[in-house]
Design a protein around this motif. Sequence first.
Motif, short mmCIF file in Angstrom:
data_model
loop_
_atom_site.label_atom_id
_atom_site.label_comp_id
_atom_site.label_asym_id
_atom_site.label_seq_id
_atom_site.Cartn_x
_atom_site.Cartn_y
_atom_site.Cartn_z
N LEU A 236 0.79 -1.12 0.17
CA LEU A 236 -0.06 0.05 -0.14
C LEU A 236 0.83 1.20 0.08
O LEU A 236 0.27 2.25 -0.66
N GLY A 237 2.23 0.95 0.55
CA GLY A 237 2.72 2.22 0.90
C GLY A 237 3.40 2.78 -0.56
O GLY A 237 3.70 4.25 -0.52
N TYR A 238 3.71 2.10 -1.44
CA TYR A 238 4.08 2.41 -2.57
C TYR A 238 3.28 3.34 -3.40
O TYR A 238 3.64 3.91 -4.54
N GLY A 239 2.04 3.49 -3.10
CA GLY A 239 0.78 4.14 -3.78
C GLY A 239 1.60 5.55 -3.88
O GLY A 239 1.27 6.35 -4.97
N ARG A 240 2.00 6.41 -2.95
CA ARG A 240 2.34 7.62 -3.02
C ARG A 240 3.77 7.60 -3.95
O ARG A 240 3.87 8.90 -4.40
N VAL A 241 4.36 6.74 -4.02
CA VAL A 241 5.39 6.67 -5.14
C VAL A 241 5.07 7.12 -6.36
O VAL A 241 5.42 7.72 -7.19
N VAL A 242 3.77 6.30 -6.64
CA VAL A 242 2.98 6.34 -7.99
C VAL A 242 2.59 7.80 -8.17
O VAL A 242 2.83 8.32 -9.34
N SER A 243 2.07 8.22 -7.10
CA SER A 243 1.59 9.75 -7.28
C SER A 243 2.71 10.70 -7.45
O SER A 243 2.62 11.76 -8.05
N ASP A 244 3.63 10.40 -6.77
CA ASP A 244 4.91 11.30 -6.79
C ASP A 244 5.47 11.35 -8.15
O ASP A 244 6.13 12.29 -8.80
N ILE A 245 5.38 10.26 -9.05
CA ILE A 245 5.89 10.07 -10.40
C ILE A 245 4.90 11.06 -11.25
O ILE A 245 5.34 11.67 -12.16
N VAL A 246 3.80 10.61 -10.90
CA VAL A 246 2.52 11.43 -11.92
C VAL A 246 2.66 12.81 -11.78
O VAL A 246 2.62 13.59 -12.57
N ALA A 247 3.14 13.23 -10.50
CA ALA A 247 2.91 14.67 -10.30
C ALA A 247 4.44 15.57 -10.30
O ALA A 247 4.45 16.64 -10.12
N GLU B 274 2.30 9.82 -17.66
CA GLU B 274 2.23 8.50 -18.74
C GLU B 274 2.74 7.20 -17.84
O GLU B 274 2.45 6.01 -18.41
N TYR B 275 3.28 7.27 -16.86
CA TYR B 275 3.74 6.31 -16.02
C TYR B 275 2.67 5.44 -15.27
O TYR B 275 2.41 4.15 -15.56
N ALA B 276 1.45 6.06 -15.08
CA ALA B 276 0.32 5.63 -14.43
C ALA B 276 -1.04 5.39 -15.34
O ALA B 276 -1.95 4.85 -15.10
N MET B 277 -1.03 6.34 -16.35
CA MET B 277 -2.35 6.66 -17.07
C MET B 277 -2.54 5.21 -18.07
O MET B 277 -1.36 4.81 -18.60
N PRO B 278 -3.86 5.09 -18.13
CA PRO B 278 -4.03 3.79 -18.99
C PRO B 278 -3.90 3.79 -20.29
O PRO B 278 -3.93 4.96 -20.95
#
Lengths: 235, 561
Positions: free
Chosen positions: B243-254, B275-279
């Motif tokens: 669950l913790g890495y969720g913020r990593v994904v958001s940090d990449i997106v933003a 582009e890393y997280a968007m479908p």
Amino acid sequence: MEESKSYNVNFFKPSTPFLKENIRAIVIGLVIWGVVTYGFQILLRIMETPTPEAVYVEFQEIAPKLTDGSASPEEMAKAASFYLAMLGKSAALLQNEQLKVAFTSTAHNALAGAEQQMLLDLAGKAGSGEAMEAGFIHTALGIAENKAMMAVVPFALTAVTPDNLVMYDPATKPLMDKFFIHNQSVLTDSIVFGFPFHYFFTALVTLTIFVLICLWYCGVMDKMMKKHGMESSFE
Amino acid sequence: MKRITYRALSFFIFLSAILLVAIPAFAASGAALEGGFKTIPAIILLATILLFIVVGFMNKAEGTEGYYAAGRSISRVGSGAAIASNWMSAASFLGMAGIMYGSGYHGLSYVVGWTGGYCLLLLLMASQIRRFGKYTATDFIGDRYYSSGLRVFTALIAIFISFCYCVGQFGGIGLMFKWIMGMNYSTSVIVGGTVVLGYVIISGMLGVTKNQIVQYIILITAFLIPAFILTFKFDYFWLIPELGYGRVVSDIVAGNATPFVTSLGHAVQTVPQPEYAMPWDPSTGKTFFQWMATCFALMIGTAGLPHVIQKFYVVPKPSDARWSVTWGLFFICLLYWTAPLYAAFGRILSANPEVGKLASDAIVVYTAQLGNVNPIIVGFLAAGAVSAAFSTVSGLLVAGSSAFSNDIYYRVFNPEASGKSQIAAARIATIAMALGVMVVALLKLALVAQLVALAFSIAGCTIFPLFLMGIWWSRSNREGAWASILVGAGFTAIALVYFICGKFGVALPGAAFVGYWLNPWYFAWIAAPLAIVANIVVSLATPDTPEDIRKHLASEVHGVR
């Protein structure tokens, strides 16, 4: 003839009460499985809108002015930092000479006086591996706080001369569309545990539901086997 | 017992010799993350392989009555762990994170595809296969469709599937040996391949199931520990890293800033990368269709892989078959819930252009290095990757060579073959297969996960339809089965010919069309449904399945009395 008929097995025409119940459980499991896996992706597809990043919208407003030469130094700085954000996206883009020329050109025009020559000197050294003192560029582009952007600068510069500056090459537009327009919707923009919701659902919830489907089916089947007295005959 | 010690010792010497030979070969590659020979990881790797051999011998010394009996003495949880370790290979351990690192959300189709297939397997096949009462996938097909020709053809396909699957594994083994010993990729594939071949030949007939439990424990520990460390170090929610890495994904997106630096002294921050997280992001070059097709092909492939299906014959009861799938899936998910974490950390830690281009397939290990994880733990991680590949490769080579010796050599070429000459044939087949795999792995045709996906697509459109129809429709007969498997094999041939020609620069008509719609990683999306249609049409046009087979199917498998 009568006898041979009773040995037919058909998923869609279960012949015994046990098979009927078994197949009902299988169908329920398959429907949940299908909706969770494919239904969600289809929903994502239906709801999405191609959404440009804010920096790209801003850049598109500036782009015509870059071509006709009417852009102010502030707009040049905005364009330069847009190019920087683009080049930083991937190692492959960092190989794109047109984008690097555009970055160097806009950064050059965002600067004034002696700093323009300093930039050209730095750009001349690009790729030589020499340490670059690019603090004045960071300040001019307003990225002095952004470490990720600053890290890209030495790789984004390329050798140009004051007479071959190209601020915007329309040939790069398709590439920009590709990298700055994303399929977004409320599903991708909501945040759950820090994740974009759709990512959370696909990467974690889907898998968890798979495990739950299996647990449920095992429980149901164990009961069903007992009910129909089948457990023992297979041991 | 003496002889066993002698063999273990000889393998130890063989392994040490190979590692020693490798030391002078450390032509250090430029990247700071690669470096030369790494002593600690090499020792950990050596110790891990030795552990497998020792456990194998101990298990054998206890006097288990052969392979199948060993499986039948093991609990549901235990056989779940065995299923998981048999299943999880270099593709799960390294390849999945690699593909997410490169293509973002598209990589999740592999995560979902490789787990969701177990639902299909459980709901439609697991206990029915057990009740049918055969020992291998080829046996089932040969008996259910009363055709020894079909049995031989299936055996050939099973061998080919094992082959493709192994190519991906050898690629992963090569990458890890390269990382540990600092050699170039080709030398690493040859050294790693030789070690795995030696391991298979020496340990091939050892107590496989108990060994797989040990292998599972090692690989899951190796995979999870760095995940806790990374989330803890970079101040994300570390108690549940998944669950913790969720913020990593958001940090990449933003493109959010963090106060941390990587082991190379770079800031832990990227430019904004939605582009890393968007479908199905246009920048990844992957579309919605490709996401769906890949996911579907991997799911049906899971339910059609011979070495996966075979696991259900060795459990004591049908209910155990079901529960062991469930446990197996849970154990698999422990790794699959975590794999995207490595891809996300990999993205953010390697964002600085100074890091240069990293081999996606080794991103799991690079990520741990960039995150400044203790070298001993990184070494353990690399050893975990190798053991994931080892457990799968040894299973595949044994399955492939036994298919050759039982279904082809014994039935076709030499029906009078003694047990001894059958074993000799199996040994030769193992060596031939391993050498062939090594050669193909050297060509580096694609990413590890993609090469493995090819094996899934083949299984999904050849073997899966035969099992599905064979279990659930008694009318499906020999002729229908032939039609079905030929359609599947035909699609496989088309996809492969186009792929190989494309790789070697030969232009074929319609290459773009085939490359997109019948891509080797997911052509089963259409090939499998068409194979099923062919099965139905041809079966209905030809005589019904003989009554004794229908009777066996109805009464033994489906409990009709």
